[in-house]
Motif scaffolding. Sequence first.
Motif, PDB file in Angstrom:
ATOM      1  N   LYS A  62      59.983 -19.924   9.438  1.00  0.00           N
ATOM      2  CA  LYS A  62      61.439 -19.791   9.519  1.00  0.00           C
ATOM      3  C   LYS A  62      62.096 -21.002  10.186  1.00  0.00           C
ATOM      4  O   LYS A  62      63.273 -21.303   9.941  1.00  0.00           O
ATOM      5  N   SER A  63      61.339 -21.727  11.011  1.00  0.00           N
ATOM      6  CA  SER A  63      61.905 -22.894  11.698  1.00  0.00           C
ATOM      7  C   SER A  63      61.910 -24.143  10.821  1.00  0.00           C
ATOM      8  O   SER A  63      62.475 -25.173  11.195  1.00  0.00           O
ATOM      9  N   TRP A  64      61.289 -24.055   9.661  1.00  0.00           N
ATOM     10  CA  TRP A  64      61.215 -25.192   8.727  1.00  0.00           C
ATOM     11  C   TRP A  64      62.606 -25.421   8.136  1.00  0.00           C
ATOM     12  O   TRP A  64      63.174 -24.547   7.482  1.00  0.00           O
ATOM     13  N   LYS A  65      63.172 -26.587   8.386  1.00  0.00           N
ATOM     14  CA  LYS A  65      64.556 -26.850   8.033  1.00  0.00           C
ATOM     15  C   LYS A  65      64.710 -27.355   6.597  1.00  0.00           C
ATOM     16  O   LYS A  65      63.892 -28.115   6.093  1.00  0.00           O
ATOM     17  N   LYS A  66      65.806 -26.946   5.975  1.00  0.00           N
ATOM     18  CA  LYS A  66      66.172 -27.495   4.679  1.00  0.00           C
ATOM     19  C   LYS A  66      66.519 -28.973   4.828  1.00  0.00           C
ATOM     20  O   LYS A  66      66.804 -29.457   5.920  1.00  0.00           O
ATOM     21  N   GLY A  67      66.510 -29.669   3.705  1.00  0.00           N
ATOM     22  CA  GLY A  67      66.911 -31.075   3.716  1.00  0.00           C
ATOM     23  C   GLY A  67      67.456 -31.472   2.362  1.00  0.00           C
ATOM     24  O   GLY A  67      67.262 -30.771   1.364  1.00  0.00           O
ATOM     25  N   ASN A  68      68.158 -32.589   2.309  1.00  0.00           N
ATOM     26  CA  ASN A  68      68.641 -33.117   1.038  1.00  0.00           C
ATOM     27  C   ASN A  68      67.510 -33.883   0.360  1.00  0.00           C
ATOM     28  O   ASN A  68      67.075 -34.925   0.861  1.00  0.00           O
ATOM     29  N   ILE A  69      67.010 -33.363  -0.751  1.00  0.00           N
ATOM     30  CA  ILE A  69      65.885 -33.985  -1.453  1.00  0.00           C
ATOM     31  C   ILE A  69      66.413 -35.148  -2.293  1.00  0.00           C
ATOM     32  O   ILE A  69      67.209 -34.943  -3.215  1.00  0.00           O
ATOM     33  N   PRO A  70      65.985 -36.383  -2.013  1.00  0.00           N
ATOM     34  CA  PRO A  70      66.483 -37.525  -2.799  1.00  0.00           C
ATOM     35  C   PRO A  70      66.007 -37.460  -4.250  1.00  0.00           C
ATOM     36  O   PRO A  70      64.916 -36.953  -4.539  1.00  0.00           O
ATOM     37  N   GLU A  71      66.822 -37.971  -5.142  1.00  0.00           N
ATOM     38  CA  GLU A  71      66.422 -38.109  -6.542  1.00  0.00           C
ATOM     39  C   GLU A  71      66.418 -39.589  -6.892  1.00  0.00           C
ATOM     40  O   GLU A  71      67.388 -40.296  -6.637  1.00  0.00           O
ATOM     41  N   THR A  72      65.305 -40.046  -7.458  1.00  0.00           N
ATOM     42  CA  THR A  72      65.197 -41.455  -7.837  1.00  0.00           C
ATOM     43  C   THR A  72      65.297 -41.566  -9.354  1.00  0.00           C
ATOM     44  O   THR A  72      64.494 -40.987 -10.077  1.00  0.00           O
ATOM     45  N   PRO A  73      66.273 -42.302  -9.858  1.00  0.00           N
ATOM     46  CA  PRO A  73      66.455 -42.398 -11.314  1.00  0.00           C
ATOM     47  C   PRO A  73      65.315 -43.179 -11.964  1.00  0.00           C
ATOM     48  O   PRO A  73      64.689 -44.041 -11.346  1.00  0.00           O
ATOM     49  N   PHE A  74      65.039 -42.867 -13.217  1.00  0.00           N
ATOM     50  CA  PHE A  74      64.032 -43.604 -13.972  1.00  0.00           C
ATOM     51  C   PHE A  74      64.364 -43.490 -15.456  1.00  0.00           C
ATOM     52  O   PHE A  74      65.101 -42.602 -15.884  1.00  0.00           O
ATOM     53  N   SER A  75      63.814 -44.407 -16.224  1.00  0.00           N
ATOM     54  CA  SER A  75      64.027 -44.402 -17.667  1.00  0.00           C
ATOM     55  C   SER A  75      62.752 -43.966 -18.366  1.00  0.00           C
ATOM     56  O   SER A  75      61.666 -43.995 -17.778  1.00  0.00           O
ATOM     57  N   GLU A  76      62.896 -43.544 -19.616  1.00  0.00           N
ATOM     58  CA  GLU A  76      61.742 -43.133 -20.416  1.00  0.00           C
ATOM     59  C   GLU A  76      61.546 -44.132 -21.545  1.00  0.00           C
ATOM     60  O   GLU A  76      62.472 -44.454 -22.285  1.00  0.00           O
ATOM     61  N   GLN A  77      60.338 -44.645 -21.666  1.00  0.00           N
ATOM     62  CA  GLN A  77      60.028 -45.643 -22.684  1.00  0.00           C
ATOM     63  C   GLN A  77      59.721 -44.967 -24.011  1.00  0.00           C
ATOM     64  O   GLN A  77      58.995 -43.983 -24.063  1.00  0.00           O
ATOM     65  N   GLY A  78      60.265 -45.501 -25.086  1.00  0.00           N
ATOM     66  CA  GLY A  78      60.031 -44.917 -26.403  1.00  0.00           C
ATOM     67  C   GLY A  78      58.686 -45.307 -26.977  1.00  0.00           C
ATOM     68  O   GLY A  78      57.996 -46.203 -26.472  1.00  0.00           O
ATOM     69  N   ASN A  79      58.299 -44.619 -28.043  1.00  0.00           N
ATOM     70  CA  ASN A  79      57.064 -44.948 -28.735  1.00  0.00           C
ATOM     71  C   ASN A  79      57.236 -46.220 -29.559  1.00  0.00           C
ATOM     72  O   ASN A  79      58.353 -46.660 -29.833  1.00  0.00           O
ATOM     73  N   ALA A  80      56.113 -46.793 -29.963  1.00  0.00           N
ATOM     74  CA  ALA A  80      56.149 -47.985 -30.814  1.00  0.00           C
ATOM     75  C   ALA A  80      56.796 -47.634 -32.155  1.00  0.00           C
ATOM     76  O   ALA A  80      56.631 -46.517 -32.661  1.00  0.00           O
ATOM     77  N   SER A  81      57.531 -48.577 -32.738  1.00  0.00           N
ATOM     78  CA  SER A  81      58.189 -48.315 -34.023  1.00  0.00           C
ATOM     79  C   SER A  81      57.177 -48.173 -35.149  1.00  0.00           C
ATOM     80  O   SER A  81      57.387 -47.416 -36.096  1.00  0.00           O
ATOM     81  N   THR A  82      56.093 -48.921 -35.065  1.00  0.00           N
ATOM     82  CA  THR A  82      54.968 -48.776 -35.999  1.00  0.00           C
ATOM     83  C   THR A  82      53.686 -48.869 -35.190  1.00  0.00           C
ATOM     84  O   THR A  82      53.683 -49.384 -34.064  1.00  0.00           O
TER      85      THR A  82
END
Length: 689
Positions: free
Chosen positions: A238-258
């Motif tokens: 119960k003493s464990w405090k909440k916190g603001n969880i950071p979010e780190t942005p990232f991109s998703e790489q696409g598959n090869a065209s061929t």
Amino acid sequence: MKKHIILGALLMLATAGYAQVDRSIQPKPGPAPEINLKDPTSFELKNGLKVMVVENKKLPRVSIQLTMDNPLIVEGDKAGVASLTSSMLGKGSKNIEKDVYEEEVDYLGANIGFGSQSAFASGLSKYFERLIELTADAGINPNFTQVEFDKEKERLIEGLKSNEKSVSAIAGRVQSVLAYGADHPYGEFTTEETVNNVTLADVNKFHSDYFRPNNGYLIIIGDVDFDNVKKIVTKNFKSWKKGNIPETPFSEQGNASTTEINFINMDNAVQSEIAVQNTVELKMTDADYFPALIANNILGGGGEARLFNNLREDKGYTYGSYSRIGSNEKTVTRFSATASVRNVVTDSSVVEIVKEINRMGSEPVSAEELANAKAKYTGNFVLALERPQTIANYAYNIESKGLPKDFYKNYLSNIDKVSQQDVKNAASKLFKGDNARIVVTGKGSEVIDNLNKVVINGKAVPVKYFDVYGKAIAKPEFKKELPADLTVNKVLESYIAAIGGKDKIAAVNSVYIKAQGTVQGMTLDFELKKTTKEQFVQNIMMGGNSLSKQVLDGETAYMVAQGQRKDLEGDDIAKVKAESSPFPEVNWLSGGATLEGMEKVDGEDAYVVKVDGGKMAYYSAKTGLKLQEVSVQEAQGQTFKTTIVYSKYQDVGGIMFPFTLSQSLGPQAIEFNVTEIKVNEGVSDADFE
């Protein structure tokens, strides 16, 4: 008599009944077994921690699993901070010293372990309260000290260094980078440089940011009472405090065209690591989920699957070939088909793997394959239910991934509903053989010519080149022409001159070398003695006890491993004799060695000399010094290679000796640092008895 008549009649009836069964027709499978999973009883603390309890009174044991379902994290130029946080958690707390903490865990006969955003504990249920106290205290109130940080940092860097020349480790790293991108949580990697960027303050901040109850799930399974669990958990968390969880942005790489081949050159590779891969969007709630599992199982799920039967059983290209597909609610995941193959069949293996992938999406699987895959899933699913961790994971998945409450109760019936057409559709959608990245990590001088000739579905497959960190590069220079007048004896004579000359070497009757190395934090002592009388002893010890020893007295030889002695005969004695000379190059001048070509060794041009027994020795084209030796053996379609790298040469009595010997067998590497070398002293005939 009546008894015998009745028995005979029964036998006739049984025989008649047996004759009516057509054994050529496979029996129809029965309905999928019903799965009775007990739903957890739940409650939630004010800080957001969700607690689930499954009472199981079969055994007096309990398991505790804490998981934080946080956003995916990009560590960036401090990659390694999560690993360091994980390794430092569980080493006591601000309230209990490390040694006292560990002693109590041992006394309880319990297990307690931590990840950077998780914890696990198990033990006897009578110690449940104390297990909760110890887990909560170490997780919420860690005692991160500079001393422990420095130890863990050194250990992490040591592990990274040991993988610098590991073909499989580098292959795995680049496969992830090319699939996801280097700035993606699943694509970024840890280096010595990024680890050195991490400070103790960074570890404290990472823990403060991400080890929070906001997204936490605590799952308790075993011989416990719900009301008691609620009281104990509330008291300790119960003493464990909440916190603001950071979010780190990232991109998703696409598959090869061929479809393209992405090649990573490793000069020390004796086999190629192949991964035919593409990213997919697949969640456990998707209609394609269960068909995808079955499709993957049929393609590469084990020894009965298509890849294994083709590349190992039919072609003999590899020890095994497999495939896997993931699911993820937060980002794309990956499908890949992999194999480790001999250099000479690298291009052929690529063609066969892609062929099997494409066949999955172009034609229906057989009824037998489908039935076998379903049976395998049923068996594995039922067996997994015996493990508390499985039940905990199921409960966690239902809560965190938005699954229906009856997802696992209906799991086998959903598997059973998958049709041949469902499998074909899922494979066609998710296994992208027509725009896959074929990632090959291997020895370019031996495989690249044939890889540049690969044709799939009538189209030549382009080859692109990447370094060991997944960065695109120009085509490397894999082969150099040898000087026209160069011979193997000139290479050997250059080496002899580089280490001191013929006269100095001719005066050597014996050599004694002592060295020390570490593996997994344990110290190894290395001792080597050689004479010109074909006497040889090599001993590797730990704590004064011999782990491995080879002895040759000039005629007979034996080896000792794990306390068991084995006398050597024939070719085995000949191999030890070949190693017994203090400077075997002198003997090779009279024959038994051939000049094979020129290759790179750690970026340095080296002449390759092959000697009897298949061993390859590499000599610097610049200095003449020996850079490494490689011994290769093949067994059951798999190649095993032992490499010894020689470096840091120093003068001992006018002769240059390497003072660092790095020995590797597969992914395992040990670096021995020489502590003492004696020439013509410290050796007697008694040493070789």
